[in-house]
Design a protein around this motif. Structure first.
Motif, PDB file in Angstrom:
ATOM      1  N   ASN A 199     -87.005  81.233  10.772  1.00  0.00           N
ATOM      2  CA  ASN A 199     -86.610  81.704  12.216  1.00  0.00           C
ATOM      3  C   ASN A 199     -86.716  80.702  13.475  1.00  0.00           C
ATOM      4  O   ASN A 199     -86.044  79.951  14.740  1.00  0.00           O
ATOM      5  CB  ASN A 199     -86.320  84.107  12.273  1.00  0.00           C
ATOM      6  N   ARG A 200     -88.618  81.423  13.709  1.00  0.00           N
ATOM      7  CA  ARG A 200     -88.734  81.649  14.819  1.00  0.00           C
ATOM      8  C   ARG A 200     -88.736  79.726  14.923  1.00  0.00           C
ATOM      9  O   ARG A 200     -88.931  79.296  16.077  1.00  0.00           O
ATOM     10  CB  ARG A 200     -90.492  81.096  15.053  1.00  0.00           C
ATOM     11  N   ALA A 201     -88.878  79.104  13.775  1.00  0.00           N
ATOM     12  CA  ALA A 201     -88.805  77.614  13.909  1.00  0.00           C
ATOM     13  C   ALA A 201     -87.776  76.971  14.196  1.00  0.00           C
ATOM     14  O   ALA A 201     -88.084  75.749  14.457  1.00  0.00           O
ATOM     15  CB  ALA A 201     -90.030  76.727  13.075  1.00  0.00           C
ATOM     16  N   GLY A 202     -87.166  77.432  13.668  1.00  0.00           N
ATOM     17  CA  GLY A 202     -85.791  77.245  13.981  1.00  0.00           C
ATOM     18  C   GLY A 202     -84.835  76.121  12.977  1.00  0.00           C
ATOM     19  O   GLY A 202     -84.329  75.147  13.213  1.00  0.00           O
ATOM     20  N   VAL A 203     -85.215  76.194  11.718  1.00  0.00           N
ATOM     21  CA  VAL A 203     -84.965  76.027  10.666  1.00  0.00           C
ATOM     22  C   VAL A 203     -84.336  76.417   9.505  1.00  0.00           C
ATOM     23  O   VAL A 203     -84.611  77.599   8.963  1.00  0.00           O
ATOM     24  CB  VAL A 203     -86.761  74.865  10.157  1.00  0.00           C
ATOM     25  N   GLU A 204     -83.895  75.699   8.180  1.00  0.00           N
ATOM     26  CA  GLU A 204     -83.613  77.031   7.125  1.00  0.00           C
ATOM     27  C   GLU A 204     -84.203  76.987   5.890  1.00  0.00           C
ATOM     28  O   GLU A 204     -85.674  76.683   5.933  1.00  0.00           O
ATOM     29  CB  GLU A 204     -82.039  76.200   6.560  1.00  0.00           C
ATOM     30  N   ILE A 205     -84.465  78.152   5.461  1.00  0.00           N
ATOM     31  CA  ILE A 205     -84.989  78.525   4.685  1.00  0.00           C
ATOM     32  C   ILE A 205     -84.106  78.567   2.671  1.00  0.00           C
ATOM     33  O   ILE A 205     -82.790  79.427   3.467  1.00  0.00           O
ATOM     34  CB  ILE A 205     -86.242  79.266   4.698  1.00  0.00           C
ATOM     35  N   ILE A 206     -85.221  78.211   1.906  1.00  0.00           N
ATOM     36  CA  ILE A 206     -84.550  78.549   0.410  1.00  0.00           C
ATOM     37  C   ILE A 206     -85.368  79.804  -0.156  1.00  0.00           C
ATOM     38  O   ILE A 206     -86.763  79.345  -0.318  1.00  0.00           O
ATOM     39  CB  ILE A 206     -84.049  77.525  -0.384  1.00  0.00           C
ATOM     40  N   ALA A 207     -84.699  80.725  -0.399  1.00  0.00           N
ATOM     41  CA  ALA A 207     -85.426  81.999  -1.410  1.00  0.00           C
ATOM     42  C   ALA A 207     -84.557  82.618  -2.229  1.00  0.00           C
ATOM     43  O   ALA A 207     -83.723  82.820  -2.267  1.00  0.00           O
ATOM     44  CB  ALA A 207     -86.233  82.792  -0.184  1.00  0.00           C
ATOM     45  N   HIS A 208     -85.482  83.131  -2.571  1.00  0.00           N
ATOM     46  CA  HIS A 208     -85.534  84.116  -4.242  1.00  0.00           C
ATOM     47  C   HIS A 208     -86.372  85.675  -4.128  1.00  0.00           C
ATOM     48  O   HIS A 208     -86.665  85.731  -3.397  1.00  0.00           O
ATOM     49  CB  HIS A 208     -85.903  83.439  -5.754  1.00  0.00           C
ATOM     50  N   LYS A 209     -85.280  86.259  -5.002  1.00  0.00           N
ATOM     51  CA  LYS A 209     -85.654  87.864  -4.116  1.00  0.00           C
ATOM     52  C   LYS A 209     -87.847  87.513  -4.973  1.00  0.00           C
ATOM     53  O   LYS A 209     -87.862  86.322  -5.774  1.00  0.00           O
ATOM     54  CB  LYS A 209     -85.380  88.332  -5.263  1.00  0.00           C
ATOM     55  N   GLU A 210     -87.941  88.909  -4.488  1.00  0.00           N
ATOM     56  CA  GLU A 210     -89.557  89.276  -4.740  1.00  0.00           C
ATOM     57  C   GLU A 210     -89.849  88.812  -6.410  1.00  0.00           C
ATOM     58  O   GLU A 210     -88.763  89.708  -6.946  1.00  0.00           O
ATOM     59  CB  GLU A 210     -90.106  90.226  -4.327  1.00  0.00           C
ATOM     60  N   GLY A 211     -90.642  88.180  -6.881  1.00  0.00           N
ATOM     61  CA  GLY A 211     -91.185  88.608  -8.577  1.00  0.00           C
ATOM     62  C   GLY A 211     -90.105  87.351  -9.095  1.00  0.00           C
ATOM     63  O   GLY A 211     -90.616  87.857 -10.366  1.00  0.00           O
ATOM     64  N   SER A 212     -89.505  86.082  -8.410  1.00  0.00           N
ATOM     65  CA  SER A 212     -89.005  84.780  -9.541  1.00  0.00           C
ATOM     66  C   SER A 212     -90.082  84.048  -9.648  1.00  0.00           C
ATOM     67  O   SER A 212     -91.005  84.565  -8.939  1.00  0.00           O
ATOM     68  CB  SER A 212     -87.719  84.828  -8.113  1.00  0.00           C
ATOM     69  N   ASP A 213     -89.113  83.375 -10.574  1.00  0.00           N
ATOM     70  CA  ASP A 213     -89.338  82.389 -10.848  1.00  0.00           C
ATOM     71  C   ASP A 213     -90.062  80.951  -9.633  1.00  0.00           C
ATOM     72  O   ASP A 213     -89.160  80.198  -9.074  1.00  0.00           O
ATOM     73  CB  ASP A 213     -89.450  81.733 -12.059  1.00  0.00           C
ATOM     74  N   PRO A 214     -91.265  81.370  -8.600  1.00  0.00           N
ATOM     75  CA  PRO A 214     -91.899  79.751  -7.915  1.00  0.00           C
ATOM     76  C   PRO A 214     -90.864  78.314  -8.396  1.00  0.00           C
ATOM     77  O   PRO A 214     -90.299  77.866  -7.953  1.00  0.00           O
ATOM     78  CB  PRO A 214     -93.485  79.460  -8.147  1.00  0.00           C
ATOM     79  N   ALA A 215     -91.499  78.056  -9.821  1.00  0.00           N
ATOM     80  CA  ALA A 215     -90.749  76.767 -10.158  1.00  0.00           C
ATOM     81  C   ALA A 215     -89.655  77.058  -9.867  1.00  0.00           C
ATOM     82  O   ALA A 215     -88.671  75.463  -8.938  1.00  0.00           O
ATOM     83  CB  ALA A 215     -91.385  76.656 -11.274  1.00  0.00           C
ATOM     84  N   ALA A 216     -88.485  77.717 -10.417  1.00  0.00           N
ATOM     85  CA  ALA A 216     -87.057  77.928 -10.095  1.00  0.00           C
ATOM     86  C   ALA A 216     -86.630  77.941  -8.193  1.00  0.00           C
ATOM     87  O   ALA A 216     -86.110  77.171  -7.986  1.00  0.00           O
ATOM     88  CB  ALA A 216     -86.461  79.409 -10.264  1.00  0.00           C
ATOM     89  N   VAL A 217     -87.008  78.508  -7.091  1.00  0.00           N
ATOM     90  CA  VAL A 217     -86.570  78.280  -6.164  1.00  0.00           C
ATOM     91  C   VAL A 217     -87.304  76.408  -5.468  1.00  0.00           C
ATOM     92  O   VAL A 217     -86.233  76.605  -4.600  1.00  0.00           O
ATOM     93  CB  VAL A 217     -88.590  79.479  -5.367  1.00  0.00           C
ATOM     94  N   ILE A 218     -88.712  76.238  -5.965  1.00  0.00           N
ATOM     95  CA  ILE A 218     -88.447  75.055  -5.736  1.00  0.00           C
ATOM     96  C   ILE A 218     -87.864  74.089  -6.187  1.00  0.00           C
ATOM     97  O   ILE A 218     -87.494  72.813  -4.901  1.00  0.00           O
ATOM     98  CB  ILE A 218     -90.327  74.232  -5.773  1.00  0.00           C
ATOM     99  N   PHE A 219     -86.963  73.768  -7.238  1.00  0.00           N
ATOM    100  CA  PHE A 219     -85.820  72.976  -7.951  1.00  0.00           C
ATOM    101  C   PHE A 219     -84.965  73.288  -6.602  1.00  0.00           C
ATOM    102  O   PHE A 219     -84.364  72.307  -6.702  1.00  0.00           O
ATOM    103  CB  PHE A 219     -86.027  73.701  -9.200  1.00  0.00           C
ATOM    104  N   ASP A 220     -84.420  75.072  -6.266  1.00  0.00           N
ATOM    105  CA  ASP A 220     -83.295  75.005  -5.527  1.00  0.00           C
ATOM    106  C   ASP A 220     -83.328  74.230  -4.298  1.00  0.00           C
ATOM    107  O   ASP A 220     -82.735  74.162  -4.021  1.00  0.00           O
ATOM    108  CB  ASP A 220     -83.360  76.352  -4.883  1.00  0.00           C
TER     109      ASP A 220
END
Length: 349
Positions: A199-220
């Motif tokens: 938010n401070r940097a003014g850029v978009e973020i892709i996030a899943h819920k806590e405990g999700s598979d990190p590789a799945a977040v990177i894929f998305d």
């Protein structure tokens, strides 16, 4: 009667308290205005000025001690080199790097037939610059051509999230379309903190819920970067170092995803280490280097340590270039690492 008297006293005390509170509020407002005015009057420091300011503790830890030693000797001898060696080791340059510096310094003194003690300082500066530029690749962040992906690795607590936020802010200012993938899904509040930085940097973020598979977040994140034609995708990764095997498995999974889904992207793998942890930072770096192909190092919290010599130890012992340094809390205080400027800032008057 007494009840009435005590009520009156209480009322007077309450009124006095309110007046004091209002007075304090006014003083606070005035102080804030004065601070704001002073900030406006203060000239903005140059990049070198901020670097010099951020390295003040290191300068005292190295330069002042070197100056004291040189002033106490009338001639160049073995004892002088031994004292210099001690200063460099206590500045966290590491034993191997320090031995190399001292041996090279002795050779330079012989080659140039140096007789005056004060000339040692310039030779030392020259040697430090040589070590910091003696790596296989340069110290610049490589994000060209776009699209580019920056994978940020490092243990929890080293300033990984802050580094990502500051880097995203800087790249956005440079006109890049930046996207962040919140791949550190195991640490409590990591996603929320990264969201705040996005938010401070003014850029978009892709996030899943806590405990999700990190590789799945990177894929998305990769799919979103492609769809939105982002110039740079910055990926946070899990920072648990409790088990080297688990760390390698997690990182390998992420790298396989990147290779399969985003092989065309220019790739940087940045290891974030905390400069205040000294030799421990080097041990962390060695573990991560075994786990993945690190292309650069980010040294955070350099302003918080008198042992900035760890920059030389990390770079020379791993043969991986330091690419960014954190020299303050402000969003602008993540700087490109320039070996020449770094050494000059340490030895600046």
């Amino acid at each position: 009667m007494l009840k009435k008297f005590f009520k009156m006293i209480k009322k007077e005390n309450d009124l006095e308290q309110k007046e004091n509170d209002l007075s304090q509020e006014k003083e606070t407002v005035v102080e804030e205005k004065i601070e704001q005015s002073n900030d406006e009057e203060k000239p903005k420091l140059s990049l070198f000025g901020r670097l010099k300011q951020g390295l003040e503790k290191t300068r005292k830890g190295i330069t002042e001690k070197v100056d004291t030693i040189l002033k106490s000797y009338q001639k160049i001898d073995e004892e002088l080199f031994e004292e210099l060696e001690e200063v460099l080791i206590t500045a966290d340059m590491g034993v191997n790097t320090t031995m190399r510096i001292i041996e090279d310094l002795k050779d330079k003194v012989k080659e140039k037939k140096v007789k005056e003690v004060f000339e040692i300082k310039e030779l030392l500066k020259e040697e430090l610059k040589e070590i910091l530029t003696d790596v296989e690749s340069d110290n610049k962040i490589n994000i060209e051509p776009s699209p580019a992906i920056i994978l940020v690795v490092g243990v929890n607590g080293v300033g990984k999230t802050t580094t990502i936020g500051k880097l995203a802010y800087r790249l956005k200012k440079e006109g890049k379309k930046v996207l962040i993938a919140a791949g550190d899904t195991f640490r409590a509040a990591a996603i929320d903190q990264l969201q705040e930085w996005a938010n401070r940097a003014g850029v978009e973020i892709i996030a899943h819920k806590e405990g999700s598979d990190p590789a799945a977040v990177i894929f998305d994140g990769i799919q979103a970067a492609k769809a939105r034609k982002a110039d740079v995708l910055i990926c946070d990764t899990a920072g648990r170092l409790h088990n080297k095997k688990n760390l390698m498995n997690e990182l390998n999974k992420i790298f396989r995803i990147v290779e399969r889904e985003f092989s065309e992207a220019t790739r940087e793998v940045l290891l974030v280490v905390d400069a205040t942890t000294g030799q421990n930072a080097i041990m962390q770096a060695k573990v991560f280097k075994e786990a993945c192909d690190i292309t650069g190092i980010v040294l955070t919290k350099l302003d918080g340590t008198a042992k900035g010599g760890v920059v030389l130890a990390v770079q020379s012992e791993l043969n991986v270039p330091v690419k960014l340094v954190g020299v303050g809390e402000r969003i602008e205080d993540l700087q490109d690492f320039d070996p020449q400027n770094f050494v000059e800032a340490i030895f600046a008057e």
